[in-house]
Design a protein around this motif. Structure first.
Motif, PDB file in Angstrom:
ATOM      1  N   ALA A 169       0.831  -1.203   0.000  1.00 42.47           N
ATOM      2  CA  ALA A 169       0.000   0.000   0.000  1.00 42.47           C
ATOM      3  C   ALA A 169       0.868   1.257   0.000  1.00 42.47           C
ATOM      4  CB  ALA A 169      -0.930  -0.009   1.211  1.00 42.47           C
ATOM      5  N   LEU A 170       1.897   1.270   0.840  1.00 47.01           N
ATOM      6  CA  LEU A 170       2.792   2.422   0.901  1.00 47.01           C
ATOM      7  C   LEU A 170       3.561   2.588  -0.409  1.00 47.01           C
ATOM      8  CD1 LEU A 170       4.196   2.088   4.543  1.00 47.01           C
ATOM      9  CD2 LEU A 170       2.525   3.758   3.699  1.00 47.01           C
ATOM     10  N   ALA A 171       4.021   1.456  -0.973  1.00 46.73           N
ATOM     11  CA  ALA A 171       4.771   1.523  -2.227  1.00 46.73           C
ATOM     12  C   ALA A 171       3.893   2.047  -3.358  1.00 46.73           C
ATOM     13  CB  ALA A 171       5.319   0.142  -2.580  1.00 46.73           C
ATOM     14  N   THR A 172       2.640   1.619  -3.391  1.00 43.75           N
ATOM     15  CA  THR A 172       1.716   2.089  -4.422  1.00 43.75           C
ATOM     16  C   THR A 172       1.437   3.579  -4.263  1.00 43.75           C
ATOM     17  OG1 THR A 172       0.674  -0.096  -4.536  1.00 43.75           O
ATOM     18  CG2 THR A 172      -0.557   1.758  -5.446  1.00 43.75           C
ATOM     19  N   LEU A 173       1.247   4.027  -3.017  1.00 41.88           N
ATOM     20  CA  LEU A 173       1.034   5.456  -2.771  1.00 41.88           C
ATOM     21  C   LEU A 173       2.272   6.265  -3.154  1.00 41.88           C
ATOM     22  CD1 LEU A 173      -0.837   5.328   0.659  1.00 41.88           C
ATOM     23  CD2 LEU A 173      -1.795   6.007  -1.554  1.00 41.88           C
ATOM     24  N   GLN A 174       3.447   5.707  -2.871  1.00 46.20           N
ATOM     25  CA  GLN A 174       4.684   6.396  -3.255  1.00 46.20           C
ATOM     26  C   GLN A 174       4.769   6.526  -4.784  1.00 46.20           C
ATOM     27  OE1 GLN A 174       8.435   4.230  -3.159  1.00 46.20           O
ATOM     28  NE2 GLN A 174       9.440   5.939  -2.149  1.00 46.20           N
ATOM     29  N   GLY A 175       4.386   5.450  -5.501  1.00 44.05           N
ATOM     30  CA  GLY A 175       4.401   5.506  -6.951  1.00 44.05           C
ATOM     31  C   GLY A 175       3.446   6.558  -7.497  1.00 44.05           C
ATOM     32  N   LEU A 176       2.255   6.648  -6.914  1.00 44.00           N
ATOM     33  CA  LEU A 176       1.299   7.672  -7.327  1.00 44.00           C
ATOM     34  C   LEU A 176       1.828   9.075  -7.029  1.00 44.00           C
ATOM     35  CD1 LEU A 176      -2.007   5.983  -6.121  1.00 44.00           C
ATOM     36  CD2 LEU A 176      -1.403   6.511  -8.502  1.00 44.00           C
ATOM     37  N   HIS A 177       2.441   9.237  -5.859  1.00 37.71           N
ATOM     38  CA  HIS A 177       3.010  10.534  -5.495  1.00 37.71           C
ATOM     39  C   HIS A 177       4.127  10.921  -6.458  1.00 37.71           C
ATOM     40  CE1 HIS A 177       5.906  13.150  -3.299  1.00 37.71           C
ATOM     41  NE2 HIS A 177       4.800  13.735  -2.892  1.00 37.71           N
ATOM     42  N   ARG A 178       4.966   9.949  -6.804  1.00 34.72           N
ATOM     43  CA  ARG A 178       6.056  10.220  -7.733  1.00 34.72           C
ATOM     44  C   ARG A 178       5.516  10.633  -9.103  1.00 34.72           C
ATOM     45  NH1 ARG A 178       8.886   5.996  -6.427  1.00 34.72           N
ATOM     46  NH2 ARG A 178       7.922   4.628  -7.961  1.00 34.72           N
ATOM     47  N   GLU A 179       4.433   9.994  -9.541  1.00 35.33           N
ATOM     48  CA  GLU A 179       3.834  10.329 -10.832  1.00 35.33           C
ATOM     49  C   GLU A 179       3.243  11.737 -10.810  1.00 35.33           C
ATOM     50  OE1 GLU A 179       2.178  10.203 -14.657  1.00 35.33           O
ATOM     51  OE2 GLU A 179       3.797   9.083 -13.704  1.00 35.33           O
ATOM     52  N   ILE A 180       2.584  12.090  -9.721  1.00 40.45           N
ATOM     53  CA  ILE A 180       1.921  13.397  -9.639  1.00 40.45           C
ATOM     54  C   ILE A 180       2.927  14.533  -9.428  1.00 40.45           C
ATOM     55  CG2 ILE A 180       0.319  14.793  -8.271  1.00 40.45           C
ATOM     56  CD1 ILE A 180      -1.186  12.131  -7.675  1.00 40.45           C
ATOM     57  N   SER A 181       3.914  14.276  -8.548  1.00 44.99           N
ATOM     58  CA  SER A 181       4.854  15.334  -8.188  1.00 44.99           C
ATOM     59  C   SER A 181       6.069  15.411  -9.094  1.00 44.99           C
ATOM     60  CB  SER A 181       5.324  15.139  -6.737  1.00 44.99           C
ATOM     61  OG  SER A 181       6.105  13.950  -6.629  1.00 44.99           O
ATOM     62  N   GLY A 182       6.348  14.309  -9.799  1.00 45.66           N
ATOM     63  CA  GLY A 182       7.531  14.292 -10.661  1.00 45.66           C
ATOM     64  C   GLY A 182       8.820  14.086  -9.906  1.00 45.66           C
ATOM     65  N   SER A 183       8.739  13.632  -8.656  1.00 43.89           N
ATOM     66  CA  SER A 183       9.949  13.404  -7.859  1.00 43.89           C
ATOM     67  C   SER A 183      10.644  12.133  -8.313  1.00 43.89           C
ATOM     68  CB  SER A 183       9.596  13.303  -6.377  1.00 43.89           C
ATOM     69  OG  SER A 183       8.686  12.240  -6.152  1.00 43.89           O
TER      70      SER A 183
END
Length: 336
Positions: A169-183
């Motif tokens: 769950a955390l890894a999936t949220l991190q992936g979504l955050h990376r996609e949205i933020s571009g980090s």
């Protein structure tokens, strides 16, 4: 559930299948990014091949988890680190140096200019060539494996499932955050953290404690959604790779389903002669793919539906032969 030699044979089958899938994925990535127009029929075929093989590295990690998290192992920390250091550190040093030289050669062919600071960044990035990130990720995973083994052996099935669910769950949220933020992905020694979910799931599935219902259907749906998602988010000017990520909304389901299908299979060729070569195949194959690109031998445009899998088989065979020859040279067994 007791583990049998047949079960270990299925892990061998998973090993060569994952290695072949890596080669197919990288062969598909070339027309996907370079030689075909986004959205064209040829591009869509490359997209399908790429999407349907995104389970390859997660399955490698699950194989490692199935073997290294065995609660019956009584290996001490020092012994574990000594054995893994002998295996992974020389390979990292040798292949990083070799592929930095290879990258310099490719840049020279393409008349690309790179300054000294860029080379230093590449050397310290944990990704001196696009596939070597996996070795650097393994360093972090191996550092924590003895602790994870103790955690695994001292927890109940429900606790293990909870930990895997939380990590995914955390890894999936991190992936979504990376996609949205571009980090970016950060320092390479922390790349292993989201892979703990795959690592532990591999052992649980190997022991029969974790099962997906209808894994064949799960794989087909996940692969289809991965391809459809990549196609939907890609524009005529820009390729979107979110759905290809190992922790996208679809790839974890695909990966778990493939691993379960392999473990459940009654008959899969083990190919014992190929198994010792799979690590080397992973390391060597980009050279042959690059040669194909530079010489024009591999420049798929309209016929990716057959060119991609055919090239993957050729590159896999050439890589396998090369690794076999290299392993005849004293010292190269540890590097491949």
């Amino acid at each position: 559930m007791s583990v049998t030699q047949t079960d270990y044979g299925r892990l061998d089958a998973a090993r060569w299948m994952a290695a072949l899938a890596v080669v197919l994925l990288h062969c598909a990535a070339f027309p996907l990014t370079s030689t075909t127009d986004y959205g064209s029929t040829a591009w869509q075929w490359a997209n399908v091949y790429d999407a349907a093989t995104r389970w390859c590295v997660p399955v490698f990690v699950m194989i490692s988890g199935a073997l290294l998290l065995d609660p019956s192992k009584r290996e001490g920390f020092r012994r574990f680190y000594q054995r893994r250091a002998i295996r992974i550190l020389p390979a990292i040093v040798f292949w990083s140096a070799l592929f930095l030289l290879w990258r310099a050669y490719i840049y020279r062919l393409e008349d690309a200019s790179v300054d000294a600071l860029d080379w230093l960044r590449l050397a310290l990035s944990g990704e001196p060539y696009y596939h070597l990130w996996y070795l650097y990720m393994l360093v972090g995973l191996y550092l924590f494996t003895p602790c994870l083994r103790l955690l695994y052996s001292g927890s109940s099935v429900r606790q293990r499932l909870f930990m895997i669910l939380v990590v995914f769950a955390l890894a999936t949220l991190q992936g979504l955050h990376r996609e949205i933020s571009g980090s970016g992905y950060g320092f390479f020694l922390v790349w292993f953290l989201p892979y703990i979910g795959y690592f532990m799931a591999g052992r649980m599935m190997f022991e029969g404690q974790l099962r997906l219902p209808l894994p064949g259907l799960v794989f087909v749906l996940a692969a289809a959604l991965t391809a459809a998602g990549a196609s939907a988010l890609t524009t005529s000017e820009s390729l979107n790779v979110y759905f290809y990520d190992a922790f996208s909304l679809t790839v974890p389901w695909m990966s778990l389903a493939v691993f379960q299908l392999i473990l459940n299979a009654r008959r899969l060729p083990r190919l014992p002669a190929v198994i010792p070569l799979t690590f080397g195949i992973y390391l060597v194959h980009p050279v042959f793919l690059d040669i194909g690109k530079q010489t024009g031998w591999y420049a798929p445009q309209a016929s990716t539906v057959w060119q991609v899998p055919l090239t993957a088989l050729i590159v896999f065979g050439l890589s396998m032969a090369t690794v076999w020859v290299l392993r005849q040279v004293p010292g190269f067994t540890r590097l491949t």
